[in-house]
Write an enzyme that holds these catalytic residues in place. Structure first.
Site, PDB file in Angstrom:
ATOM      1  N   ASP A  68      -0.927  -3.465  -8.600  1.00 42.09           N
ATOM      2  CA  ASP A  68      -1.262  -3.370 -10.017  1.00 42.09           C
ATOM      3  C   ASP A  68      -0.692  -2.116 -10.671  1.00 42.09           C
ATOM      4  OD1 ASP A  68      -2.958  -1.758  -8.522  1.00 42.09           O
ATOM      5  OD2 ASP A  68      -4.768  -2.854  -9.020  1.00 42.09           O
ATOM      6  N   ASN A 137     -17.673  -3.179  -7.922  1.00 41.36           N
ATOM      7  CA  ASN A 137     -18.095  -4.497  -8.421  1.00 41.36           C
ATOM      8  C   ASN A 137     -17.407  -5.633  -7.666  1.00 41.36           C
ATOM      9  OD1 ASN A 137     -15.502  -4.380  -9.342  1.00 41.36           O
ATOM     10  ND2 ASN A 137     -15.996  -4.443 -11.522  1.00 41.36           N
ATOM     11  N   HIS A 139     -14.174  -5.948  -7.082  1.00 46.88           N
ATOM     12  CA  HIS A 139     -12.821  -6.325  -7.510  1.00 46.88           C
ATOM     13  C   HIS A 139     -11.778  -6.030  -6.433  1.00 46.88           C
ATOM     14  CE1 HIS A 139     -12.041  -2.171  -9.610  1.00 46.88           C
ATOM     15  NE2 HIS A 139     -11.449  -2.180  -8.430  1.00 46.88           N
ATOM     16  N   GLU A 144     -11.196  -8.443 -11.864  1.00 46.33           N
ATOM     17  CA  GLU A 144     -12.598  -8.127 -12.090  1.00 46.33           C
ATOM     18  C   GLU A 144     -13.460  -9.376 -11.880  1.00 46.33           C
ATOM     19  OE1 GLU A 144     -13.340  -5.156 -12.297  1.00 46.33           O
ATOM     20  OE2 GLU A 144     -12.104  -4.018 -13.694  1.00 46.33           O
TER      21      GLU A 144
HETATM   22  C1  F6R Z   1      -5.735  -0.147  -6.550  1.00 41.53           C
HETATM   23  C2  F6R Z   1      -6.601  -1.316  -6.730  1.00 41.53           C
HETATM   24  C3  F6R Z   1      -8.089  -1.223  -6.810  1.00 41.53           C
HETATM   25  C4  F6R Z   1      -8.696  -0.220  -5.822  1.00 41.53           C
HETATM   26  C5  F6R Z   1     -10.215  -0.184  -5.965  1.00 41.53           C
HETATM   27  C6  F6R Z   1     -10.829   0.865  -5.064  1.00 41.53           C
HETATM   28  O1  F6R Z   1      -4.375  -0.518  -6.517  1.00 41.53           O
HETATM   29  O2  F6R Z   1      -6.067  -2.381  -6.840  1.00 41.53           O
HETATM   30  O3  F6R Z   1      -8.627  -2.499  -6.572  1.00 41.53           O
HETATM   31  O4  F6R Z   1      -8.338  -0.575  -4.527  1.00 41.53           O
HETATM   32  O5  F6R Z   1     -10.546   0.099  -7.297  1.00 41.53           O
HETATM   33  O6  F6R Z   1     -10.432   2.132  -5.468  1.00 41.53           O
HETATM   34  P1  F6R Z   1     -10.789   3.446  -4.638  1.00 41.53           P
HETATM   35  O7  F6R Z   1     -10.025   3.364  -3.357  1.00 41.53           O
HETATM   36  O8  F6R Z   1     -10.311   4.586  -5.506  1.00 41.53           O
HETATM   37  O9  F6R Z   1     -12.266   3.419  -4.436  1.00 41.53           O
END
Ligand code: F6R
Length: 242
Positions: A68, A137, A139, A144
């Site tokens: 992303d 959440n 995701h 989401e």
């Molecule tokens: C990042 C992504 C997100 C993160 C998720 C966890 O490329 O796609 O889904 O993997 O938000 O983020 P952290 O590791 O910062 O808790």
């Protein structure tokens, strides 16, 4: 069913993940890797850099696709995922610039950029190994809650919780972009192998729901229960509700 490896702490999580990625790269030097940003993969990327420097692990034939990117942040912006990937991994290993793919959140036609991205993944032969984190959440990528399980790469609106969670990297929440480009859940599910990593108590509920809860679009990571080769590598805190 997802497989779960519970490890002692973040250090061990990073090491176990890096070892698996390194082993995959060694056994298929032209592997296509799907990569994630965020806090959780940083230790794994540090370990991969060490393996490159000290153990001759080469990424010279590897192709990468990131999950992303924020809409509206240029690659030079320190919070863009372009910046993150070069700063935390690509600048320190021998991956070729032309083999690196990250969605272009500055594209004039964002929908066209999403189609182009899907096409590029296809042309590369699909993703062999996808690394994922997980949001509080549930995701994955920026899919989401509510994202369809067959969704493809597209522009999405970030949930308020995700914007709040990511505000720690910006000066204020107002600076956190409202939209992002993300691979869809359907795109992610096509990866031949998936490793999801999670650390800390804040992820425990999302992990429990993803592993043993009902498969529901309310918990995007629960889609992974249907993947034939998906491993969660999580520390004790993230596993505390399993
Ligand atoms: C990042 C992504 C997100 C993160 C998720 C966890 O490329 O796609 O889904 O993997 O938000 O983020 P952290 O590791 O910062 O808790």
């Amino acid at each position: 069913m997802v497989k779960v490896l519970i490890v002692k702490n973040y250090e061990e999580l990073s090491l176990e993940t890096a070892l698996r990625i390194a082993e995959a790269v060694r056994s298929k030097p032209d592997i296509v890797l799907g990569l994630a940003t965020g806090g959780t993969p940083l230790g794994c990327y540090r370990e991969l850099i060490r393996m490159h420097r000290e153990e001759g692990l080469s990424f010279s034939k590897v192709t990468t696709f990131n999950l992303d990117e924020y809409v509206g942040l240029p690659p030079s912006h320190p919070q863009s995922y372009h910046y993150y990937m070069f700063h935390n991994l690509f600048d320190h290993v021998d991956v070729r610039r032309e083999n690196v793919h990250i969605p272009d959140g500055m594209a004039e036609d964002l929908d066209e950029e999403c189609r182009r991205y899907e096409e590029a993944i296809k042309e590369a032969g699909g993703i062999d190994l996808q690394l994922l984190g997980i949001g509080r959440n549930g995701h994955i990528g920026f899919n989401e809650p509510g994202s369809p399980f067959d969704s493809r790469t597209r522009v999405v609106k970030l949930s308020e919780q995700t914007r709040k969670d990511n505000a720690r990297f910006f000066n204020s929440i107002d600076e956190v972009p409202t939209h992002a480009i993300t691979m869809g859940i359907g795109t992610i599910m096509e990866a031949r192998r998936i490793i999801l990593i999670a650390s800390g108590e804040a992820k425990a509920e999302a992990i429990a729901k993803a592993v043993k809860g009902p498969k529901t679009v309310d918990v995007p990571a629960s889609a992974l229960q249907d993947h034939p080769d998906c491993l969660f590598i999580i520390d004790k805190e993230a596993a505390s509700l399993l």
